[in-house]
Design an enzyme around this catalytic site. Structure first.
Site, PDB file in Angstrom:
ATOM      1  N   HIS A 105      31.456  39.087  44.801  1.00 22.13           N
ATOM      2  CA  HIS A 105      32.179  38.043  45.520  1.00 22.13           C
ATOM      3  C   HIS A 105      32.120  38.290  47.016  1.00 22.13           C
ATOM      4  O   HIS A 105      31.709  39.361  47.481  1.00 22.13           O
ATOM      5  CB  HIS A 105      33.607  37.885  45.003  1.00 22.13           C
ATOM      6  CG  HIS A 105      34.552  39.024  45.242  1.00 22.13           C
ATOM      7  ND1 HIS A 105      35.436  39.044  46.300  1.00 22.13           N
ATOM      8  CD2 HIS A 105      34.778  40.154  44.537  1.00 22.13           C
ATOM      9  CE1 HIS A 105      36.178  40.151  46.212  1.00 22.13           C
ATOM     10  NE2 HIS A 105      35.796  40.837  45.156  1.00 22.13           N
ATOM     11  N   GLU A 121      37.226  35.091  44.307  1.00 24.97           N
ATOM     12  CA  GLU A 121      37.381  36.038  43.195  1.00 24.97           C
ATOM     13  C   GLU A 121      38.773  36.612  43.195  1.00 24.97           C
ATOM     14  O   GLU A 121      39.386  36.827  42.149  1.00 24.97           O
ATOM     15  CB  GLU A 121      36.328  37.156  43.317  1.00 24.97           C
ATOM     16  CG  GLU A 121      36.261  38.074  42.097  1.00 24.97           C
ATOM     17  CD  GLU A 121      37.192  39.286  42.182  1.00 24.97           C
ATOM     18  OE1 GLU A 121      37.272  40.026  41.198  1.00 24.97           O
ATOM     19  OE2 GLU A 121      37.863  39.482  43.223  1.00 24.97           O
TER      20      GLU A 121
END
Lengths: 716, 716
Positions: B336, B383
């Site tokens: 992420h 995320e």
């Protein structure tokens, strides 16, 4: 093992005709121990500090004599003259201070605690470690974790030089004497031993007086003597009589550097000023900063220790209830009487059981019941300095004990909570387990979080078993290591020994001025139910050992114990690697199989011999003597390698930490040294010893079966 | 397994004729990753805080697009609109104070740290736990240790009522969302989550900036979302497009009470004022007093939390290098890009590997080398709020990934030290282990106490293996639990997944404003050698997955993994007792034996098929497809019981703590619930699944042996 159906409660070794009488006596021995009496003994002997060799010690000795005499028992006051080390009487035992980069005086005495009248008494001992060398050193510091051998070796690996420094080590992990010994061996100039809050303080639970755990200035006194023999340092192997020939103190390995105990409030002031790299994994304690290994060049600490070494007079007090049938045979129950201060826990929480058990048997004797063997109740002197009193006693009566000592039960500090425990020479374990089925369990310890009430009708046996592993079929009985008065009886004279007691009180005042009645009653309780419970167990154990027709030593306990020990030794050998990584224990394992067969035959014979219409009293007595004699087969005439005073080949204390047990010590030593040749030889010797132990058991079984066999040899 | 003589370095699944070309490419993929490039990516994206949905996030997205484009890769910016929860922009996210018996304001923000310029930047986030309910509560306090389910159950056993109280729980032991969820379920009015010095601070090592461990006011931000599915809370199973139909937030199980993270200097002020009984065993932390369970009637704490929940726009950025031969098949590497603050460690210590690996392959492509399969390099958004970006991506491309996803490699926070680690779906493990034999090991981590220098010529494989158990013949590869972007690929779409990286840096700045370049370079190092090492391993792993004729998924890894899992499950079942204490795994164990035979036949066939003069390219491609198809046999069409989004029957995250792995999750669930009927059914289902997995492996082996078999079925 043999078929003792119904398990432990059976009266093993008693001829059928004597069972009813024994049960009657045992019922009284359960009834007699009284909380009020235990409480009164406790108050009598915990009223003032009584370090061996001081005036308080003399008053305790006189008080013990008086108590035993009042019970109507024979009393022997066994005076001896050990070499002790004591701080000067002016209260100036020590000074600890930071001298650079700033001057900070650090406390070496314990302050009064609110609500505890004992803690504010004038003239309480200032913290000291007996036998520390007098000295005045100023040096940089190194932190050595617990000061174990492994810790000092880790310092070397890290490139940290302890030479000329003052080592800070925390209590825990080994006998304190090893902390200072290793520090000295690695070249340190002095040692400060502190109590870390992670090990004994707030991280464990609430502090005294709100709870029972160590306070910031609480410290642990104690001896740092480490010699290859216990007892008086100047008279190894011989009794320290007034005019005994003595070693020159300079020829004995006494500590050569100053050593001082402090609380963590003092240690914190030093540790928090240290510089440089953080400690390795496992070395961090409970103070609120990262511990470091080195003090750095600016931090200097001064350590002053004052102590006078010299010969002092003190005594064991031993009360005797003479046996009616085998007066020469002795079952001995003991605990020391000397303490570092008041000693409410250590030792008196055990000593009062010796007194109360003596009172129970004396009372029973007044009612006309006497044991067949002699029972002795002993209060040992100068244990704290190095297990001195009991060892001098054993050295005085060595031959008599070897020939006639049936068992020794040690009760040092025996009542510290509600949870019963025992450690024993394996053949003794079963009798202890058996009698716990007859003793009621008690209430949980004070301060237990959400205590489960003790189920009605629960016995100590059930409570004890409930604390063993889930799948255990019997309670756990440990091995006896070092550190208390069984050492002389067991490791030197070969008398089968056990220790027992109860733990669980939430706190510690070990070797502190707070180990007094106020602390004890707050932490262990003021109802004396745990002490009563333990006295009941002691009474029944002693009554069975003293009165059975055949001494209840169960040889069937050896094979599983020995196999477990070999498995452990194999594991240890594998960990250490090298030439002894895979020891060949074949000969010993075969000898164990033989011993197992012998034990089975013996137990079958014993069952028949003690049933109605079984063997006659003479045969039972002969078997008993053979069994006892078999125990002496464990003794190595020349002693263990490098420490000849220790002679028991089944068990010794370990050589690196002092408290732990080393099973099969000669084999263990050669594994530790990775000496394959010596290991092979020691394994062969062990197999021989097992053979000799088995022979005596076989002979006892033959006698029980009426197959005659050497009555002559037995008479010894 | 099959006979890959010489072990790991063999190019498994490559036809003999293609080995030399692959080796050439791999040599370049080892050479290309450069510390300077990694350092420059790190500086580019760690220059400012970039919480998902904020302006910093948008600048990171634009920067990622620009970087991938500059490499010459196709770039897809996948915008999505998740439901996030953010504190107001005025810096007044929270207030925590003691209001009785005295008023004490407690810090909720992290102060500047000397020498760390990032820590003094204005406008840094004040500590918050995303999705905490806004609120203003004043209440008494209860300490709940780590706030696990077991901890709350222990409180009940102790008779402590948490209803209406503010619960103090320390970080550690579970996903923070479970701390607040359990607190809410047990009736708490609010939760304060603190970082304890025992778990992350001075008790672990020197504090930042002298060392890398947590400072007194350092706090851990993070989401507390706990739902039966990951991803956007309002669009389970569907992509969160701008105009997607959404659940009503009130119908989703979002937190209902205020929750706030603090450092231990704030927690200490509350904890030290608590009264009453001490905590049970294991609950004590590292602050210098005994922790207590209850605050008592006088102690009142006020907790104010301000957060705005709403829909925000953010994006995944996915770069593609199209495969030359099987462009529809995809090997995906991702991490992420969003962070709670600067995110130098989490996530960028992994994200920069994605970028550098992309740069390596793009460079190679410029030199004329292209992989046979498509490689995608992904930087996922949001995320931190609940694994949102990657899950939305998987939900968008679900069918394509199911049919053509070869493998997913996750690199979240992947470079935190020098010690390589990996967790993987078992058939992937071997390829990872293999390639580590080709990558040089690097220097030890900074601040390592007496570091052993890395032996010359050592590979990552040797270093990794040296950290496994003494007798291990292979490095340890873990199981993948929850908590990062592999979750969608693995647990929902059935794409075999792995995570890898390196650890060992001495410290933690996890989810703190100190997780910045200054901290990272002090703790992990400023030479970027660990990042280079990891990129090399990623490059080779990806190159083999993307280029092998038969995808290197080794089915021989299943049997030992499955047997270990069953042993663990049996152990767990025994511990839990009840109706499922002794589960009957016979059917599964027989299925594993069958699978083992299939895997052996497959590996033998593969070896012959890839040897010179082996199978033709079409057969290898068919086998590859069958193998990949076999992986999808693990997916339960209706999902796992009670959490249908999770569909993988081999592995899921656990249900009580969030981070850990649950192997064979349906069987595990029925053991946890002690439901014997359901357990029997789930065991039967598992045996069926194993049968289906085995059938595909058999089919692949048949194809490799030239026995025809369903090319048609394979084309799917």
């Amino acid at each position: 093992g043999g078929g003792w159906v119904g398990g432990g409660v059976g009266l093993r070794g008693f001829a059928a005709a004597r069972v009813a009488g024994q049960r009657q006596a045992e019922a009284k021995l359960l009834e007699l121990p009284a909380p009020e009496s235990l409480r009164s003994f406790h108050e009598m002997f915990a009223s003032e500090p009584h370090i061996a060799g001081t005036a308080g010690d003399m008053r305790v000795i006189a008080g013990l004599e008086a108590q035993f005499r009042a019970m109507g028992l024979e009393v022997e006051t066994h005076w001896f003259w050990p070499y002790l080390s004591l701080p000067p009487g002016d209260g100036k035992a020590a000074e600890v201070s930071i001298v650079s980069p700033e001057v900070v005086e650090l406390p070496v005495a314990e302050p009064p605690v609110e609500g505890d009248p004992f803690s504010s008494r004038p003239g309480l001992p200032v913290g000291f470690n007996a036998y520390a060398a007098p000295g005045d050193v100023t040096a940089g510091v190194v932190y050595a974790n617990y000061g174990t051998k492994a810790d000092f070796e880790e310092l070397v690996r890290m490139g940290v030089d302890v030479r000329g420094t003052i080592v800070l080590a925390r209590y825990g992990g080994n006998f304190r004497g090893y902390k200072s010994l290793f520090a000295e061996q690695f070249g340190a100039a002095g040692v400060i031993i502190f109590t870390d809050p992670e090990d004994s303080g707030y991280a464990k639970g609430l502090m005294y007086p709100e709870g029972g755990f160590a306070t910031p200035r609480q410290l642990q006194m104690g001896s740092i003597l480490v010699l290859p023999y216990p007892g008086d340092p100047l008279t190894p192997n011989y009794e320290a009589t007034e005019d005994a020939p003595r070693l020159d103190p300079s020829a004995v390995g006494l500590p050569k550097i100053p050593v001082q105990p402090v609380g963590w409030s003092a240690a914190e002031k030093i540790l928090s000023r240290m510089k440089g790299a953080a400690v390795p994994e496992g070395w961090q304690g409970g103070l609120p900063f990262t511990y470091r290994v080195e003090g750095g060049p600016e931090l200097k600490v001064r350590l002053v220790v004052r102590q006078d070494r010299g010969i002092h007079k003190t005594a064991n007090v031993v009360a005797t209830l003479r046996g009616s049938k085998f007066p020469e045979q002795k079952v001995i129950v003991g605990a020391h009487h000397d303490a570092w201060s008041y000693g409410a826990g250590d030792p008196l929480a055990g000593t009062i059981l010796v007194l109360e058990s003596a009172r129970s048997f004396a009372e029973l004797a007044k009612q006309g019941w006497r044991p067949e063997r002699t029972i002795q109740f002993a209060a040992w002197g100068a244990e704290e300095f190095g297990i001195i009193g009991s060892v001098e006693y054993v050295e005085r009566y060595r031959e008599d004990l070897r020939d006639h000592g049936v068992a020794y039960i040690n009760l040092d500090m025996a009542t510290m909570g509600s949870k019963f425990w025992a450690a024993a020479h394996p053949p003794l374990a079963r009798t202890i387990i058996d009698v716990t089925r007859l003793v009621p369990a008690i209430r949980p310890d004070p301060g237990t979080r959400s205590p489960k009430p003790t189920p009605p009708g629960w016995t100590v046996y059930q409570d004890w078993l409930s604390r063993a592993g889930r799948e255990s079929k019997a309670p756990t009985v440990g091995n006896l290591g070092g550190g208390s008065d069984h050492v002389g009886f067991y490791f030197h004279a070969g008398v089968p020994s056990a220790a027992m007691g109860s733990s669980g009180g939430r706190g510690t005042s070990y070797h502190s001025n707070y180990d007094n009645l106020h602390w004890y009653r707050a932490v262990v309780g003021d109802d004396y139910l745990p002490a009563q419970m333990n006295t009941r167990i002691v009474n029944l154990t002693v009554a069975r050992l003293a009165n059975a027709d055949v001494v209840p030593l169960d040889p069937a306990a050896y094979p599983p114990a020995l196999r477990g020990m070999l498995d452990e030794l194999e594991k240890r050998a594998g960990e250490l690697g090298g030439a002894t990584a895979k020891p060949d224990f074949g000969a010993v394992r075969r000898a164990i199989d033989g011993l197992e067969a012998s034990a089975d035959r013996y137990n079958a014979a014993l069952e028949r011999a003690t049933a109605e219409g079984g063997a006659d009293a003479g045969a039972l007595a002969s078997a008993s003597a053979l069994l006892r004699d078999g125990e002496r087969a464990w003794l190595a005439p020349g002693g263990l390698p490098g420490r000849a005073w220790y002679r028991h080949q089944f068990m010794a204390n370990d050589e690196d930490s002092g408290y732990a047990a080393w099973s099969l010590p000669e084999v263990r030593l050669n594994i530790e040294r990775r000496n394959a040749d010596q290991l092979a030889r020691s394994v062969a010797r062990l197999a021989e010893v097992l053979g000799r132990v088995g022979e005596r058991i076989d002979a006892a079984a033959a006698v029980l079966r009426g197959e005659g066999a050497g009555g002559g040899a037995v008479g010894k």
